[in-house]
Design a protein around this motif. Sequence first.
Motif, PDB file in Angstrom:
ATOM      1  N   PHE A  18       0.968  -0.881   0.318  1.00  0.00           N
ATOM      2  CA  PHE A  18      -0.022  -0.100  -0.081  1.00  0.00           C
ATOM      3  C   PHE A  18       0.492   1.321  -0.128  1.00  0.00           C
ATOM      4  O   PHE A  18       0.226   2.506   0.328  1.00  0.00           O
ATOM      5  CB  PHE A  18      -0.820   0.314   1.215  1.00  0.00           C
ATOM      6  N   ALA A  19       2.307   1.049   0.367  1.00  0.00           N
ATOM      7  CA  ALA A  19       2.679   2.729   0.039  1.00  0.00           C
ATOM      8  C   ALA A  19       3.798   2.428  -1.100  1.00  0.00           C
ATOM      9  O   ALA A  19       4.917   3.587  -0.949  1.00  0.00           O
ATOM     10  CB  ALA A  19       3.790   2.254   1.628  1.00  0.00           C
ATOM     11  N   ASN A  20       3.352   1.229  -1.919  1.00  0.00           N
ATOM     12  CA  ASN A  20       3.965   1.756  -3.317  1.00  0.00           C
ATOM     13  C   ASN A  20       2.890   1.273  -4.412  1.00  0.00           C
ATOM     14  O   ASN A  20       3.260   0.621  -5.542  1.00  0.00           O
ATOM     15  CB  ASN A  20       5.041   0.650  -3.220  1.00  0.00           C
ATOM     16  N   PHE A  21       1.422   2.092  -4.620  1.00  0.00           N
ATOM     17  CA  PHE A  21       0.908   1.245  -5.716  1.00  0.00           C
ATOM     18  C   PHE A  21       1.569   1.700  -7.358  1.00  0.00           C
ATOM     19  O   PHE A  21       1.391   1.366  -7.757  1.00  0.00           O
ATOM     20  CB  PHE A  21      -0.221   1.986  -5.109  1.00  0.00           C
ATOM     21  N   GLY A  22       1.851   2.874  -7.331  1.00  0.00           N
ATOM     22  CA  GLY A  22       2.354   2.776  -7.953  1.00  0.00           C
ATOM     23  C   GLY A  22       3.427   2.049  -9.109  1.00  0.00           C
ATOM     24  O   GLY A  22       3.344   1.006 -10.229  1.00  0.00           O
ATOM     25  N   ALA A  23       4.293   2.410  -8.563  1.00  0.00           N
ATOM     26  CA  ALA A  23       5.541   1.071  -8.721  1.00  0.00           C
ATOM     27  C   ALA A  23       4.678  -0.529  -8.669  1.00  0.00           C
ATOM     28  O   ALA A  23       5.310  -1.118  -9.820  1.00  0.00           O
ATOM     29  CB  ALA A  23       6.801   1.156  -7.467  1.00  0.00           C
ATOM     30  N   GLU A  24       3.700  -1.052  -7.803  1.00  0.00           N
ATOM     31  CA  GLU A  24       3.286  -1.864  -8.248  1.00  0.00           C
ATOM     32  C   GLU A  24       2.220  -2.480  -9.138  1.00  0.00           C
ATOM     33  O   GLU A  24       2.677  -3.089 -10.387  1.00  0.00           O
ATOM     34  CB  GLU A  24       2.799  -2.585  -6.987  1.00  0.00           C
ATOM     35  N   CYS A  25       1.781  -1.370 -10.143  1.00  0.00           N
ATOM     36  CA  CYS A  25       1.148  -0.695 -10.717  1.00  0.00           C
ATOM     37  C   CYS A  25       1.736  -1.820 -11.669  1.00  0.00           C
ATOM     38  O   CYS A  25       1.582  -2.299 -12.679  1.00  0.00           O
ATOM     39  CB  CYS A  25      -0.484   0.305 -10.849  1.00  0.00           C
ATOM     40  N   ARG A  26       2.995  -0.632 -11.872  1.00  0.00           N
ATOM     41  CA  ARG A  26       3.855  -0.924 -13.377  1.00  0.00           C
ATOM     42  C   ARG A  26       4.344  -2.189 -13.040  1.00  0.00           C
ATOM     43  O   ARG A  26       4.927  -3.134 -14.495  1.00  0.00           O
ATOM     44  CB  ARG A  26       5.061   0.291 -13.014  1.00  0.00           C
ATOM     45  N   ALA A  27       4.623  -2.879 -12.384  1.00  0.00           N
ATOM     46  CA  ALA A  27       4.819  -4.137 -11.674  1.00  0.00           C
ATOM     47  C   ALA A  27       4.275  -5.025 -12.563  1.00  0.00           C
ATOM     48  O   ALA A  27       4.865  -6.338 -13.404  1.00  0.00           O
ATOM     49  CB  ALA A  27       5.618  -4.746 -10.380  1.00  0.00           C
ATOM     50  N   ILE A  28       3.042  -5.133 -12.006  1.00  0.00           N
ATOM     51  CA  ILE A  28       2.005  -6.438 -12.897  1.00  0.00           C
ATOM     52  C   ILE A  28       1.814  -6.051 -13.537  1.00  0.00           C
ATOM     53  O   ILE A  28       2.047  -6.773 -14.488  1.00  0.00           O
ATOM     54  CB  ILE A  28       1.028  -6.134 -11.382  1.00  0.00           C
ATOM     55  N   GLU A  29       1.766  -4.674 -14.558  1.00  0.00           N
ATOM     56  CA  GLU A  29       1.890  -4.899 -16.132  1.00  0.00           C
ATOM     57  C   GLU A  29       3.472  -5.290 -16.368  1.00  0.00           C
ATOM     58  O   GLU A  29       3.130  -5.910 -17.580  1.00  0.00           O
ATOM     59  CB  GLU A  29       1.721  -3.676 -16.140  1.00  0.00           C
ATOM     60  N   ASP A  30       4.781  -4.710 -16.773  1.00  0.00           N
ATOM     61  CA  ASP A  30       5.284  -5.115 -17.314  1.00  0.00           C
ATOM     62  C   ASP A  30       5.624  -6.452 -16.713  1.00  0.00           C
ATOM     63  O   ASP A  30       6.050  -7.236 -17.719  1.00  0.00           O
ATOM     64  CB  ASP A  30       6.962  -4.458 -16.051  1.00  0.00           C
ATOM     65  N   GLN A  31       5.199  -7.255 -15.780  1.00  0.00           N
ATOM     66  CA  GLN A  31       5.201  -8.715 -15.828  1.00  0.00           C
ATOM     67  C   GLN A  31       4.116  -9.841 -16.705  1.00  0.00           C
ATOM     68  O   GLN A  31       4.457 -10.840 -16.006  1.00  0.00           O
ATOM     69  CB  GLN A  31       4.630  -9.497 -14.361  1.00  0.00           C
ATOM     70  N   PHE A  45     -20.608  -1.127   3.786  1.00  0.00           N
ATOM     71  CA  PHE A  45     -20.579  -1.667   3.003  1.00  0.00           C
ATOM     72  C   PHE A  45     -20.151  -3.926   2.965  1.00  0.00           C
ATOM     73  O   PHE A  45     -20.434  -5.138   2.844  1.00  0.00           O
ATOM     74  CB  PHE A  45     -21.248  -1.995   1.784  1.00  0.00           C
ATOM     75  N   VAL A  46     -19.078  -3.514   3.311  1.00  0.00           N
ATOM     76  CA  VAL A  46     -18.055  -4.688   3.323  1.00  0.00           C
ATOM     77  C   VAL A  46     -17.393  -4.524   4.741  1.00  0.00           C
ATOM     78  O   VAL A  46     -17.082  -3.135   5.234  1.00  0.00           O
ATOM     79  CB  VAL A  46     -16.481  -4.685   2.400  1.00  0.00           C
ATOM     80  N   PRO A  47     -16.798  -4.662   5.856  1.00  0.00           N
ATOM     81  CA  PRO A  47     -15.814  -4.839   6.930  1.00  0.00           C
ATOM     82  C   PRO A  47     -14.522  -4.419   7.232  1.00  0.00           C
ATOM     83  O   PRO A  47     -13.861  -4.538   8.124  1.00  0.00           O
ATOM     84  CB  PRO A  47     -16.135  -6.036   8.096  1.00  0.00           C
ATOM     85  N   ASN A  48     -14.439  -3.565   6.144  1.00  0.00           N
ATOM     86  CA  ASN A  48     -12.829  -3.389   5.673  1.00  0.00           C
ATOM     87  C   ASN A  48     -13.153  -1.680   5.055  1.00  0.00           C
ATOM     88  O   ASN A  48     -13.790  -1.448   4.437  1.00  0.00           O
ATOM     89  CB  ASN A  48     -12.421  -4.178   5.006  1.00  0.00           C
ATOM     90  N   ILE A  49     -11.974  -0.952   4.885  1.00  0.00           N
ATOM     91  CA  ILE A  49     -11.753   0.031   4.209  1.00  0.00           C
ATOM     92  C   ILE A  49     -10.766   0.465   3.889  1.00  0.00           C
ATOM     93  O   ILE A  49      -9.618  -0.421   4.281  1.00  0.00           O
ATOM     94  CB  ILE A  49     -12.276   0.865   5.816  1.00  0.00           C
ATOM     95  N   THR A  50     -10.489   0.461   2.392  1.00  0.00           N
ATOM     96  CA  THR A  50      -8.822   0.460   1.915  1.00  0.00           C
ATOM     97  C   THR A  50      -9.331   2.163   1.684  1.00  0.00           C
ATOM     98  O   THR A  50      -8.273   2.589   1.985  1.00  0.00           O
ATOM     99  CB  THR A  50      -9.261  -0.309   0.562  1.00  0.00           C
ATOM    100  N   PHE A  51      -9.366   2.471   0.501  1.00  0.00           N
ATOM    101  CA  PHE A  51      -9.049   3.809  -0.390  1.00  0.00           C
ATOM    102  C   PHE A  51     -10.755   4.853  -1.072  1.00  0.00           C
ATOM    103  O   PHE A  51     -11.462   3.241  -1.101  1.00  0.00           O
ATOM    104  CB  PHE A  51      -7.829   3.697  -0.730  1.00  0.00           C
ATOM    105  N   GLY A  52     -10.063   5.289  -1.650  1.00  0.00           N
ATOM    106  CA  GLY A  52     -11.056   6.148  -2.301  1.00  0.00           C
ATOM    107  C   GLY A  52     -10.798   6.510  -3.981  1.00  0.00           C
ATOM    108  O   GLY A  52      -9.862   6.491  -4.495  1.00  0.00           O
ATOM    109  N   PRO A  53     -11.127   7.606  -4.780  1.00  0.00           N
ATOM    110  CA  PRO A  53     -11.318   8.533  -5.426  1.00  0.00           C
ATOM    111  C   PRO A  53      -9.797   8.537  -5.691  1.00  0.00           C
ATOM    112  O   PRO A  53      -9.597   8.881  -7.064  1.00  0.00           O
ATOM    113  CB  PRO A  53     -12.888   9.080  -6.196  1.00  0.00           C
ATOM    114  N   HIS A  70     -13.495  -1.936  -8.857  1.00  0.00           N
ATOM    115  CA  HIS A  70     -14.471  -2.651  -7.508  1.00  0.00           C
ATOM    116  C   HIS A  70     -14.931  -1.939  -6.472  1.00  0.00           C
ATOM    117  O   HIS A  70     -14.422  -1.750  -5.459  1.00  0.00           O
ATOM    118  CB  HIS A  70     -13.831  -4.251  -8.000  1.00  0.00           C
ATOM    119  N   LEU A  71     -16.728  -1.799  -6.530  1.00  0.00           N
ATOM    120  CA  LEU A  71     -17.164  -0.519  -5.464  1.00  0.00           C
ATOM    121  C   LEU A  71     -17.411  -1.584  -4.973  1.00  0.00           C
ATOM    122  O   LEU A  71     -18.711  -1.706  -4.801  1.00  0.00           O
ATOM    123  CB  LEU A  71     -17.359   0.774  -6.002  1.00  0.00           C
ATOM    124  N   MET A  72     -17.056  -1.553  -3.578  1.00  0.00           N
ATOM    125  CA  MET A  72     -17.434  -2.684  -1.858  1.00  0.00           C
ATOM    126  C   MET A  72     -18.164  -1.189  -1.199  1.00  0.00           C
ATOM    127  O   MET A  72     -17.397  -1.284  -0.716  1.00  0.00           O
ATOM    128  CB  MET A  72     -16.396  -3.794  -1.600  1.00  0.00           C
TER     129      MET A  72
END
Length: 232
Positions: A18-31, A45-53, A70-72
Motif C-alpha cells: 500500500f505504500a507503493n501502489f504506483g510501482a506495484e501497478c507498473r510491476a504487474i503490467e510489466d510482468q 458495505f464490507v467490514p474493511n476500509i481501503t481507499f477512494g477516488p 470494484h466498488l464495495m
Amino acid sequence: MPQARAIKIAPSILASDFANFGAECRAIEDQGCDWVHVDVMDGHFVPNITFGPATCAAIRPHIKTVMDVHLMIAPVDPYIDAFAQAGADVITAHLEAGPHIHRTLQAIRATGAKAGLALNPGSGIDSIAHLLDLTDLICVMTVNPGFGGQKFIHSQLDKIRALRAMIGDRPIHIQVDGGVTVETAPLVSAAGADVLVAGSAVFKGGSVDHPAAYGDNIAAIRAAAVAAQRNI
Ligand code: DX5
Ligand code: ZN
C-alpha cells in the motif's frame, strides 16, 4: 457452446504494498497482467476500509492497461462520477448495494465507463435477467467481500455455469473474484469465466524490487485457466 473468451488476469492491488501502489501497478503490467483490479471498500458495505477516488486518480497514470474498479461501497450512486473522473475504465457495483441497481448501471454507463455488476456468494442470478443489456461485466464473488487471502467458495461454480448459459453470446465478461489460485483458476475458466481476479496468488513471493515472481504467478494462473478451457 458459446466461443471460449480469451482469459484475462486482473491482479488485485489489495494484496500489494500500500505504500507503493504506483510501482506495484507498473510491476504487474510489466510482468504480463491484463487488467489492474482496484478494490474500493467503505467499512459499511464490507467490514474493511481501503481507499477512494483520490487514490484511484493517483494510480491512474501508472496503469497502461485497464483500471478495473470494484466498488464495495453503499450507496454507490453519489460516487460514480468521482471514480469515472479518477480514470476508472470499468466501474463495478454490487447488486446488494442498494435498491436501484438498474439506475446505478445506467449512471455508470453514462460516464463512458464500462458497467460491472458484482454478486455476493449469497445472491442468485435470477434477479439479473433484466440488467444484462446494461452490463459489460458480471463479477461472481467467490469469497465474501472485504478481505484478500480467503478460501475459494466452490458452490459458486454452479452460478458461473448458469451465468455463462444465461449470457450466451452477449459481449459480457464473467469475472471471478476471490480465492483464485493456480488450483482454482481451471475450475472457474472451465465453468465459463474469462476475467480472473487474483490478489494473494499473484503478489505472493514477489515485490517491486523482485517482480519476477509476479510474472511467474500470472503465467501459471493463466496457463492453468487456458488449459481447462481447451478441455471443455
Ligand atoms: C475481496 C476483493 C478481492 C480480493 C481478492 O473483497 O474483492 O478482489 O482482493 O484477493 P485474493 O485473490 O487474495 O482472494
Ligand atoms: Zn475485488
